[in-house]
Scaffold this motif. Structure first.
Motif, short mmCIF file in Angstrom:
data_model
loop_
_atom_site.label_atom_id
_atom_site.label_comp_id
_atom_site.label_asym_id
_atom_site.label_seq_id
_atom_site.Cartn_x
_atom_site.Cartn_y
_atom_site.Cartn_z
N CYS A 1 0.84 -1.21 0.00
CA CYS A 1 0.00 0.00 0.00
C CYS A 1 0.87 1.25 0.00
CB CYS A 1 -0.91 0.03 1.23
SG CYS A 1 -2.06 -1.34 1.29
N ASP A 2 1.91 1.20 0.82
CA ASP A 2 2.80 2.36 0.97
C ASP A 2 3.46 2.70 -0.37
OD1 ASP A 2 4.04 4.32 2.54
OD2 ASP A 2 5.84 3.08 2.76
N GLU A 3 3.93 1.66 -1.07
CA GLU A 3 4.60 1.89 -2.35
C GLU A 3 3.63 2.49 -3.36
OE1 GLU A 3 6.21 -1.89 -3.40
OE2 GLU A 3 7.93 -1.67 -2.04
N LEU A 4 2.44 1.90 -3.43
CA LEU A 4 1.46 2.39 -4.41
C LEU A 4 1.13 3.85 -4.15
CD1 LEU A 4 -0.92 -0.67 -4.71
CD2 LEU A 4 0.63 0.20 -6.44
N ARG A 5 1.01 4.22 -2.87
CA ARG A 5 0.68 5.61 -2.57
C ARG A 5 1.83 6.53 -2.97
NH1 ARG A 5 0.85 5.37 2.15
NH2 ARG A 5 2.77 6.54 2.31
N GLN B 1 -2.06 5.23 9.32
CA GLN B 1 -1.89 6.67 9.06
C GLN B 1 -0.48 7.13 9.40
OE1 GLN B 1 -4.76 9.50 10.33
NE2 GLN B 1 -6.51 8.29 9.67
N ARG B 2 0.11 6.50 10.41
CA ARG B 2 1.49 6.86 10.75
C ARG B 2 2.44 6.50 9.62
NH1 ARG B 2 3.32 7.98 15.49
NH2 ARG B 2 4.93 6.40 15.62
N VAL B 3 2.10 5.41 8.87
CA VAL B 3 2.91 5.06 7.71
C VAL B 3 2.68 6.08 6.59
CG1 VAL B 3 3.37 3.28 5.98
CG2 VAL B 3 2.75 2.61 8.30
N PRO C 1 6.47 0.65 7.52
CA PRO C 1 5.45 -0.39 7.60
C PRO C 1 5.73 -1.41 8.70
CG PRO C 1 5.94 0.07 5.31
CD PRO C 1 6.90 0.89 6.13
N ARG C 2 7.00 -1.77 8.87
CA ARG C 2 7.28 -2.79 9.89
C ARG C 2 7.08 -2.25 11.30
NH1 ARG C 2 8.85 -7.79 10.27
NH2 ARG C 2 9.26 -7.99 8.05
N GLU C 3 7.56 -1.03 11.54
CA GLU C 3 7.35 -0.44 12.87
C GLU C 3 5.87 -0.34 13.19
OE1 GLU C 3 11.23 2.52 12.58
OE2 GLU C 3 9.23 3.30 12.25
N ALA C 4 5.10 0.11 12.19
CA ALA C 4 3.67 0.26 12.41
C ALA C 4 3.02 -1.10 12.67
CB ALA C 4 3.02 0.93 11.20
N ALA C 5 3.46 -2.11 11.90
CA ALA C 5 2.88 -3.44 12.08
C ALA C 5 3.15 -3.94 13.50
CB ALA C 5 3.47 -4.40 11.05
N ARG C 6 4.38 -3.71 13.98
CA ARG C 6 4.72 -4.15 15.33
C ARG C 6 3.85 -3.43 16.35
NH1 ARG C 6 10.44 -3.16 15.60
NH2 ARG C 6 10.52 -4.67 13.92
N GLU C 7 3.67 -2.13 16.11
CA GLU C 7 2.87 -1.32 17.02
C GLU C 7 1.42 -1.83 17.06
OE1 GLU C 7 2.03 3.34 17.04
OE2 GLU C 7 4.10 2.87 16.56
N LEU C 8 0.88 -2.12 15.88
CA LEU C 8 -0.51 -2.59 15.84
C LEU C 8 -0.64 -3.93 16.56
CD1 LEU C 8 -3.43 -2.10 14.57
CD2 LEU C 8 -2.83 -4.20 13.41
N ILE C 9 0.32 -4.81 16.31
CA ILE C 9 0.21 -6.14 16.91
C ILE C 9 0.32 -6.05 18.43
CG2 ILE C 9 1.44 -8.34 17.12
CD1 ILE C 9 1.62 -8.30 14.05
N ASP C 10 1.20 -5.20 18.93
CA ASP C 10 1.29 -5.00 20.38
C ASP C 10 -0.05 -4.53 20.94
OD1 ASP C 10 3.86 -5.75 20.57
OD2 ASP C 10 4.72 -3.72 20.62
N GLU C 11 -0.62 -3.56 20.24
CA GLU C 11 -1.88 -3.01 20.73
C GLU C 11 -3.00 -4.06 20.64
OE1 GLU C 11 -2.60 0.89 19.17
OE2 GLU C 11 -4.65 0.93 19.95
N ALA C 12 -3.02 -4.80 19.54
CA ALA C 12 -4.05 -5.82 19.36
C ALA C 12 -3.94 -6.89 20.45
CB ALA C 12 -3.93 -6.45 17.98
#
Lengths: 445, 324
Positions: free
Chosen positions: A254-258, A419-421, A428-439
């Motif tokens: 997604c990030d690349e396409l944007r 949105q942070r990405v 993307p990886r930092e955000a993914a880690r953050e989301l998984i921690d929160e989840a």
């Protein structure tokens, strides 16, 4: 905001105007009755049920009309109705549940089922289903399972929705791209989006048109992508079904396409809350991942060259599934479980109720009712009905059981973290880690 | 929302000392006449107990529990507090955003309020008209409607980005820009400077004209008069406004809610403390966590207020203690 089915805007038809007028009267009466509910209950041998739902005026008018018909059939039963928009309805219901009881019959979101059932706010409906008070023979067994929590039926689907892809056929043709078919892949989708961006078309306000909206903010799009690769969002009520790598891969795409301009800009994505404010609705993108129920809003806004297509696959495997757009449940503390179950059954299975309710809650889950109502459909609504039939034939995996109670929070976290990405505040990886921690914190309890 | 009771004007407690020394003598004869006071106070005290003290006690209890509104609260001890302080990056981001807001919005608002008050004071005719005009935003500004209009003004294609664009400053829509969204909220608050302005105006009118005359005789210009007469004489009022605005700013909610559509976005840039608290409580159904956040906010506001009171000794000047 999270309710995907409110984007629909269409010119009112004569029937719905009349229905609205009738319902207005009905609501006024119900309103005055509710003021003296205590006396209403004790006066005769009658039973008073409360029934609440969320939705637009069209849905309210149709629902009230169906309820009046139910009252006529059951002279002993009176139904007090109330409705609100999605956001305030959710909060009101939560407060009611905390205060000791939700209405006798309540419309529920898929994401609420586990929370309310687990919290003891919903009545078990297994008995009513087995003894035929609530008839389910015309609904798919897999689909019915979406209203279960820990293998017990707590809610019954009221409408059947499915994700899809609204796209602008003119731009697709101009870019030399084929119309999306049920087996098209995510790579093909990315390529087409890039091609459209290279056309350098201009939106009404003079900005470049992107190939698609940015699906990275949308948990539903991720789920479809994940399922097309054989994964799932939740492994159980307390465990995620995907890994940090999965999410990183999705968000990187997604990030690349944007960044390439193939997906909409961050500012436009973060401000999209409805069909009208979505990048596609504003003429800033050629396509939008969306649900079938709000889809008719797009042609109404943009014109008949907008069509509804399947979401991309991974090597031909579809990730879309039929999801309850909303469900009906019965409050755990209802004094009249029998009558409440009868009302549920009436709304779902009575052909006359089906005629009145129409497609106001997506495709009716009762197949006979759906086929009957489908004959009267036109235009975009006919498109989505056909699309659903087509996807059924193509073959979809069974829907998951109701998502865990943390999902409401995880869904908003998903949007926010991506949105942070988008704004370059996290990789993307930092955000993914953050989301998984929160989840994980959300799923812990 | 929790508010530390600093409503009493500064200096009100300064007279405590002398009064206290007389108290034992007076208490005897007075006591039998006190009961009517308590009778009249009863409704208020009941209200305070039922509507404030009991909910506060419940909230304190809930802050040590896991409570999702549906099931009975379960005791988790200090987990909420520990999670907040050590595991939740968003908590600290919301603290940072709120501090940034307080540090920027409060001084800006006070400077504007003081400036407007000085202008109004020097104004002869039409003073009451302008006073009302400047005060009006404070009455309107708290409403959701104004916040929504504000959102439209600062949005893509809104007036503010357009006007700035026309003079060569291309910001784009502020609402969709995480670096600017918070300042849209700051400006909305600063614009509502009417309340401190009225208080400043009252303070300015209290300053004896003799002081200015004397200063003028000594050859002080306008600026000198402002620095040497107005500022010290006004310092109790400045202090009062500072404390009040600071407490309010820590609790900013409505403008951020409206401008971000309740999401605190984009990318959490307007996720103020109270908005995050609300989100935890009502969207994510973590009432225990939200209660714990509320208590930490109360403590933080208390500490900052105490700090301001401490420092005030060195810069707030009270006319009745000239001998100090």
């Amino acid at each position: 905001m999270s309710e995907p089915h409110e984007g629909r805007r269409r010119p009112p038809r004569r029937r719905s105007v009349l229905a609205a007028a009738g319902a207005g009267l009905g609501t006024a009466l119900a309103g005055s009755l509710s003021a003296c509910s205590a006396s209403g209950d004790s006066a005769g041998s009658g039973v008073t049920l409360t029934f609440s739902w969320w939705g637009n005026e069209d849905r309210a008018a149709r629902t009230t009309q169906a309820v009046r018909l139910f009252e006529k059939e059951n002279p002993r039963v009176r139904v007090r109705t109330s409705n609100a928009d999605f956001g305030s309805y959710m909060q009101k219901l939560a407060t009611q549940a905390a205060g000791g009881g939700i209405p006798d019959v309540a419309q529920l979101d898929y994401r609420q089922v586990s929370q309310y059932a687990g919290g003891g706010a919903l009545l078990r409906l297994g008995g009513a289903v087995r003894d035929g008070t609530i008839r389910t023979a015309e609904m798919g067994a897999d689909f019915l399972r979406t209203g279960t929590y820990e293998d017990e039926q707590y809610a019954v689907p009221m409408g059947r929705g499915i994700t899809g892809f609204a796209y602008d056929t003119r731009l697709y043709r101009k870019a030399g791209a084929a119309a999306p078919e049920p087996g098209w892949t995510w790579q093909e989708w990315a390529e087409v989006s890039r091609k459209i961006a290279r056309l350098r078309e201009r939106s009404p306000d003079g900005r470049p048109v992107a190939g698609a909206n940015d699906g990275g903010v949308n948990e539903d799009v991720f789920e479809v992508w994940l399922r097309s690769r054989g994964g799932r969002l939740y492994a159980s009520q307390t465990r995620l079904g995907f890994t940090e790598d999965d999410l990183t891969e999705f968000w990187t795409l997604c990030d690349e396409l944007r960044k390439e301009g193939a997906a909409a800009r961050a500012e436009d994505t973060s401000q999209a809350t409805s069909t009208e404010t979505s990048p596609m609705g504003r003429g800033l993108a050629a396509a939008d991942f969306t649900w079938d129920a709000p889809f008719p809003g797009y042609p109404a806004l943009l014109g008949d060259h907008v069509h509804f297509a399947p979401v991309p696959t991974t090597g031909g495997k579809q990730g879309a599934y039929f999801k309850p757009s909303m469900l009906l449940g019965v409050g755990a503390h209802t004094p009249h479980p029998g009558e409440a179950a009868r009302l549920v059954d009436f709304l779902l299975n009575d052909p006359r109720a089906g005629d009145i309710l129409g497609f106001s809650r997506s495709t009716p889950p009762n197949r006979t009712v759906a086929a009957r109502v489908a004959k009267t459909l036109k235009g975009a609504e006919r498109d989505i009905y056909r699309y659903a039939r087509r996807m059924e034939e193509y073959g979809l995996d069974a829907p998951p059981t109701a998502p865990p109670r943390g999902d409401v929070a995880i869904q908003t976290a998903f949007n926010r973290t991506y949105q942070r990405v988008m704004y370059g505040l996290a990789s993307p990886r930092e955000a993914a880690r953050e989301l998984i921690d929160e989840a994980k914190r959300e799923l812990r309890s | 929302m929790s508010t530390v009771s600093t409503e009493a004007p500064p200096g009100a407690d300064r007279t405590d000392g002398p009064r206290r020394s007389h108290a034992p003598k007076r208490r005897g004869p007075r006591r039998d006449k006190q009961w009517p006071a308590y009778v009249f106070l009863t409704p208020w005290m009941l209200g305070a107990a039922v509507l404030t003290l009991v909910p506060m006690a419940v909230s304190l209890y809930l802050s040590f529990t896991d409570y999702n509104l549906f099931e009975a609260p379960s005791w988790v001890g200090l987990r909420n507090y520990r999670e907040m302080l050590t595991e939740d990056p968003r908590y600290w981001r919301s603290v940072g955003t709120t501090l940034l807001y307080v540090v920027v919005a409060v001084p800006l608002k006070l400077v504007l309020a003081l400036g407007a008050a000085l202008l109004l004071k020097s104004l002869g005719r039409g003073r009451s008209f302008y006073r009302s005009a400047f005060y009006a935003p404070s009455l309107l500004g708290a409403s959701m409607t104004v916040a929504l209009v504000w959102r439209a003004l600062f949005n893509d294609g809104g007036t503010v980005p357009d006007v700035l664009g026309a003079i060569g400053i291309n910001t784009g829509g502020w609402v969709g820009n995480p670096d600017l969204a918070v300042f849209a909220v700051v400006l909305l608050t600063v614009w509502q400077f009417g309340a401190p302005m009225v208080i400043f105006l009252a303070g300015l009118q209290q300053i004896s004209p003799d002081l200015y005359e004397a200063a003028a005789l000594d050859g002080a210009g306008r600026w000198r008069q402002f620095v040497s007469v107005t500022v010290p004489m006004l310092s109790p009022v400045v202090f009062f406004n500072l404390v009040l605005e600071m407490i309010q700013s820590f609790q900013v909610f409505t403008p951020a809610f409206a401008i971000s559509g309740g999401s605190g976005g984009p990318a959490d840039s307007t996720m103020f403390y109270t908005l995050y608290l609300y989100e935890r409580g009502f969207t994510a159904s973590h009432m225990g966590y939200a209660a714990a956040m509320a208590w930490l906010l109360l403590i933080a506001i208390g500490v900052v207020t105490l700090f301001l009171f401490r420092t005030s000794r060195s810069w707030v000047f009270y006319a009745d203690e000239e001998g100090r």
